[in-house]
Design an enzyme around this catalytic site. Structure first.
Site, PDB file in Angstrom:
ATOM      1  N   PHE A   1      14.207 -18.926   0.443  1.00  0.00           N
ATOM      2  CA  PHE A   1      12.833 -19.292   0.252  1.00  0.00           C
ATOM      3  C   PHE A   1      11.781 -18.087   0.680  1.00  0.00           C
ATOM      4  O   PHE A   1      10.566 -18.472   1.119  1.00  0.00           O
ATOM      5  CB  PHE A   1      12.518 -20.565   1.244  1.00  0.00           C
ATOM      6  CG  PHE A   1      13.419 -21.671   1.022  1.00  0.00           C
ATOM      7  CD1 PHE A   1      12.862 -22.382  -0.287  1.00  0.00           C
ATOM      8  CD2 PHE A   1      14.611 -22.004   1.403  1.00  0.00           C
ATOM      9  CE1 PHE A   1      13.582 -23.649  -0.587  1.00  0.00           C
ATOM     10  CE2 PHE A   1      15.254 -23.261   1.079  1.00  0.00           C
ATOM     11  CZ  PHE A   1      14.718 -24.206  -0.098  1.00  0.00           C
TER      12      PHE A   1
ATOM     13  N   LYS B   1      15.313 -26.268  -3.998  1.00  0.00           N
ATOM     14  CA  LYS B   1      14.793 -24.876  -4.234  1.00  0.00           C
ATOM     15  C   LYS B   1      13.914 -25.039  -5.639  1.00  0.00           C
ATOM     16  O   LYS B   1      12.659 -24.731  -5.360  1.00  0.00           O
ATOM     17  CB  LYS B   1      15.587 -24.024  -4.625  1.00  0.00           C
ATOM     18  CG  LYS B   1      15.051 -22.470  -4.969  1.00  0.00           C
ATOM     19  CD  LYS B   1      14.370 -21.722  -4.112  1.00  0.00           C
ATOM     20  CE  LYS B   1      13.733 -20.806  -4.584  1.00  0.00           C
ATOM     21  NZ  LYS B   1      14.150 -19.516  -4.385  1.00  0.00           N
TER      22      LYS B   1
ATOM     23  N   ALA C   1      10.905 -27.171  -4.070  1.00  0.00           N
ATOM     24  CA  ALA C   1       9.590 -26.566  -3.172  1.00  0.00           C
ATOM     25  C   ALA C   1       8.874 -25.583  -4.114  1.00  0.00           C
ATOM     26  O   ALA C   1       7.726 -25.577  -3.997  1.00  0.00           O
ATOM     27  CB  ALA C   1      10.735 -25.668  -2.161  1.00  0.00           C
TER      28      ALA C   1
ATOM     29  N   PHE D   1       6.312 -27.546  -5.837  1.00  0.00           N
ATOM     30  CA  PHE D   1       5.239 -28.261  -4.897  1.00  0.00           C
ATOM     31  C   PHE D   1       4.287 -27.088  -4.718  1.00  0.00           C
ATOM     32  O   PHE D   1       3.157 -27.381  -4.637  1.00  0.00           O
ATOM     33  CB  PHE D   1       5.875 -28.890  -3.930  1.00  0.00           C
ATOM     34  CG  PHE D   1       6.358 -30.327  -4.011  1.00  0.00           C
ATOM     35  CD1 PHE D   1       7.172 -30.732  -4.883  1.00  0.00           C
ATOM     36  CD2 PHE D   1       5.885 -31.237  -2.906  1.00  0.00           C
ATOM     37  CE1 PHE D   1       7.700 -31.910  -5.172  1.00  0.00           C
ATOM     38  CE2 PHE D   1       6.442 -32.476  -3.147  1.00  0.00           C
ATOM     39  CZ  PHE D   1       7.403 -32.714  -4.017  1.00  0.00           C
TER      40      PHE D   1
ATOM     41  N   CYS E   1       9.333 -16.559  -9.522  1.00  0.00           N
ATOM     42  CA  CYS E   1       9.676 -17.838  -9.497  1.00  0.00           C
ATOM     43  C   CYS E   1       9.186 -19.038  -9.830  1.00  0.00           C
ATOM     44  O   CYS E   1       9.583 -19.803 -10.760  1.00  0.00           O
ATOM     45  CB  CYS E   1      10.184 -17.928  -7.857  1.00  0.00           C
ATOM     46  SG  CYS E   1      11.282 -17.240  -7.384  1.00  0.00           S
TER      47      CYS E   1
ATOM     48  N   GLN F   1       6.738 -19.937 -12.220  1.00  0.00           N
ATOM     49  CA  GLN F   1       6.767 -20.503 -13.678  1.00  0.00           C
ATOM     50  C   GLN F   1       8.113 -20.740 -13.995  1.00  0.00           C
ATOM     51  O   GLN F   1       8.562 -21.924 -14.732  1.00  0.00           O
ATOM     52  CB  GLN F   1       6.194 -19.446 -14.585  1.00  0.00           C
ATOM     53  CG  GLN F   1       6.483 -19.862 -15.862  1.00  0.00           C
ATOM     54  CD  GLN F   1       5.573 -18.954 -16.962  1.00  0.00           C
ATOM     55  OE1 GLN F   1       4.422 -19.106 -16.869  1.00  0.00           O
ATOM     56  NE2 GLN F   1       6.001 -18.348 -17.910  1.00  0.00           N
TER      57      GLN F   1
ATOM     58  N   ARG G   1       6.215  -9.037 -11.524  1.00  0.00           N
ATOM     59  CA  ARG G   1       6.751 -10.035 -12.707  1.00  0.00           C
ATOM     60  C   ARG G   1       5.942 -11.412 -12.652  1.00  0.00           C
ATOM     61  O   ARG G   1       5.479 -11.881 -11.597  1.00  0.00           O
ATOM     62  CB  ARG G   1       8.006 -10.370 -12.072  1.00  0.00           C
ATOM     63  CG  ARG G   1       9.255  -9.294 -12.169  1.00  0.00           C
ATOM     64  CD  ARG G   1      10.459  -9.673 -11.643  1.00  0.00           C
ATOM     65  NE  ARG G   1      10.402  -9.879 -10.244  1.00  0.00           N
ATOM     66  CZ  ARG G   1      11.620 -10.333  -9.255  1.00  0.00           C
ATOM     67  NH1 ARG G   1      12.643 -10.283  -9.795  1.00  0.00           N
ATOM     68  NH2 ARG G   1      11.285 -10.320  -8.023  1.00  0.00           N
TER      69      ARG G   1
ATOM     70  N   ARG H   1      -9.932 -12.893  -6.849  1.00  0.00           N
ATOM     71  CA  ARG H   1      -9.106 -13.396  -5.468  1.00  0.00           C
ATOM     72  C   ARG H   1      -9.861 -13.887  -4.291  1.00  0.00           C
ATOM     73  O   ARG H   1      -9.648 -13.973  -3.222  1.00  0.00           O
ATOM     74  CB  ARG H   1      -8.225 -12.313  -4.927  1.00  0.00           C
ATOM     75  CG  ARG H   1      -7.017 -12.062  -6.043  1.00  0.00           C
ATOM     76  CD  ARG H   1      -5.978 -13.046  -6.131  1.00  0.00           C
ATOM     77  NE  ARG H   1      -4.748 -12.510  -6.794  1.00  0.00           N
ATOM     78  CZ  ARG H   1      -3.803 -13.180  -6.989  1.00  0.00           C
ATOM     79  NH1 ARG H   1      -3.446 -14.163  -6.122  1.00  0.00           N
ATOM     80  NH2 ARG H   1      -2.970 -12.721  -7.883  1.00  0.00           N
TER      81      ARG H   1
END
Ligand code: UDX
Ligand code: UDX
Ligand code: ADP
Length: 480
Positions: free
Chosen positions: A158, A216, A219, A222, A272, A274, A342, A447
């Site tokens: 995580f 995983k 999470a 979400f 992670c 997408q 990435r 941002r």
């Protein structure tokens, strides 16, 4: 002495094993990889990934009980616990293309473990893999077992990049999934004993294999969903004159919702979110749950919408054309404090601007020119392969220059796009930047890190995500 071997010396395997070695001096940890250049870098002064605090941890343990090697088979053979942390790309061809995980590297790692093992092993799934992968790996191992006993565990990671070391030192939770058999429970306990060296007992959760794997994916789905929710709100705020920061603050004050992960942005990126959602969507579809699949798909659609919306805003504000205009891009990494690109939203935004024939001058404190050129020429999903197998790009995008200074990037530019929230971008001398730019001078803050009012005082036209638009932007509406 327990021996641990981790297959895959990447963003997950490297930092995780370094922290295990630091916290468990009695365990020997060897990280192996087929990429010679990666292992060489791990053994050098210049580590292959930029991660605050990582250098210190590696320096303390390397050569003591932490080793990096390309001798994959030898170290796997000797290990009691084998972590598998290899690439799990999204399939680009065949069944499930664009959604399902390509388990080629996972399967080849499993077959190699079966080939070289001479003693019982606990095999720990560390890469994010679709639910039920552990079962597949278990089948490969047991069908090739030669009498060796394998226990498969799922121990999803995580950590977030940029804060990986702190996340590993103080995890919200460690999750260990295993078989609910005596041998399975024993294996779970063995891995628990490793983490128990520094993680409080109540933070180490144990579940069955499938729950750990699905947790995983869930999470990450979400977390990504929160960002798409606030980003969807940001579009409505711009249309109506509300301020997304104020809305998010008020919403987050509800203790049932909480403040974290409600920053509107140009879109989420990273290796992670997408990929995991696409996996989740595919699993739902395969299980005859199209409504559930549609629900999660929407999180990605809103993210794509947000990136497009940003490009459209830039182009529309600048008289509907950026052709041959110099645009400075500040930040290319998918978030601050990492050199990782990435799935960074910068790729889609830059491609969008290039599609409108802009000239880009890109500056990121941690991303190299090579990497940026590779990212802008690579096909979707092609990034997630062992580095030495990645297609190298002989072609470069001519309208792109990569510079090593924000002032150089912005010199003579018509507009500045801030795409990563690096702290140094908050402290730039914007008066100096303004003086050296073409006029009207624009700042598009993807941002929300600059003080828009101060920049307007200087003379900039400023766009901030989800904030009331100034009159210039109102007069030049972007069509999404
Ligand atoms: C994520 C998960 O947080 C981590 O638990 C998991 O193990 C791997 O995936 P990571 O991708 O490294 O970690 O970074 P994260 O901090 O989650 O950020 C992901 C993306 O969301 C970044 O592009 C970031 O800029 C963006 N983001 C995050 C927002 O746009 N708004 C926010 O409020 C938070
Ligand atoms: C809601 C908001 O919570 C409150 O802040 C607002 O002012 C009015 O709307 P309410 O509708 O009274 O309040 O009840 P709430 O506790 O939010 O539950 C709403 C529904 O969601 C209920 O049917 C409840 O059973 C359901 N629910 C809630 C779930 O199914 N799962 C949960 O985890 C929580
Ligand atoms: P992550 O972010 O999940 O750590 P990375 O792509 O950074 O992903 O790391 C995965 C690593 O796994 C790469 O360095 C790659 O070379 C390595 N790898 C992939 N397949 C194998 C294999 N069969 N044996 C050893 N290393 C592998």
């Amino acid at each position: 002495m327990v021996k641990i071997c981790c297959i895959g010396a990447g963003y997950v395997g490297g930092p995780t094993m370094a922290v295990i070695a630091l916290k468990c001096p009695k365990i020997e940890v060897v990280v192996v990889d087929i990429s010679v250049s990666r292992i060489t870098a791990w053994n050098s002064e210049q580590l292959p990934i930029y991660e605050p605090g990582l250098d210190d941890v590696v320096k303390e343990c390397r050569g003591r009980n932490l080793f990096f090697s390309t001798d994959v088979e030898k170290h796997v053979a000797e290990a009691d616990i084998v972590f598998v942390s290899v690439n799990t790309p999204t399939k680009t061809t065949g069944l499930g293309a664009g959604k399902a995980a390509d388990l080629t590297y996972w399967e080849s790692a499993a077959r190699m473990i079966a080939d070289v093992s001479k003693s019982d092993k606990i095999v720990v799934e560390k890469s994010t893999v679709p639910v039920k992968t552990a079962e597949a790996i278990e089948k490969i191992l047991t069908h090739n077992s030669k009498g060796i006993n394998y226990q498969i565990l799922s121990n999803p990671e995580f950590l977030a990049e940029g804060t990986a070391i702190q996340d590993l030192f103080h995890p919200d939770r460690v999750l260990i999934g295993g078989r609910e058999t005596p041998a399975g429970l024993k294996a779970v306990q063995a891995l628990k004993d490793v983490y128990a060296q520094w993680v409080p007992d109540e933070r180490i959760l144990t579940t069955n294999l499938w729950s750990a794997e699905l947790s995983k994916l869930a999470a990450n789905a979400f977390l990504a969903q929160r960002i798409s929710s606030v980003n969807a709100m940001s579009a409505l705020c711009e249309a109506t004159g509300a301020d997304v920061t104020q809305v998010a603050y008020a919403v987050g004050k509800d203790s049932r919702i909480g403040q974290k992960f409600l920053n509107a942005s140009v879109g989420f990126g990273g290796s992670c979110f997408q990929k995991d959602i696409l996996n989740l969507v595919y699993i739902c579809e395969c299980n005859g749950l199209p409504e559930v699949a549609e629900y999660w798909k929407q999180v990605i659609k809103v993210n794509d919408y947000q990136k497009n919306r940003f490009v459209n805003r830039v182009v529309a504000s600048m008289f509907n054309t950026v052709s041959n205009k110099k645009i400075a891009v500040l930040g290319f990494a998918f978030k601050k404090d990492t050199g990782d690109t990435r799935e960074t939203p910068a790729i889609d935004v830059c491609k969008g601007l290039l599609g409108d024939k802009a000239r880009l001058s890109i500056y990121d404190p941690q991303v190299t020119e090579d990497q940026i050129q590779r990212d802008l020429t690579m096909n979707k999903f092609d990034w997630d392969h062992p580095i030495h197998l990645q297609p190298t790009s002989p072609t470069t995008v001519k309208q792109v220059s990569v510079v090593w200074d924000a002032y150089e990037a912005t010199k003579d530019a018509h507009a500045v796009c801030i795409l990563t929230e690096w702290d140094e971008f908050k402290k730039l001398d914007y008066k100096r930047i303004f003086d050296n730019m073409q006029k009207p001078a624009f700042v598009f803050d993807g941002r929300n890190i600059v003080n828009a009012d101060e920049l307007r005082q200087i003379g900039f036209i400023v766009y901030s995500i989800g904030k009331p638009l100034d009159s210039w932007l109102k007069d030049m509406p972007a069509v999404a």
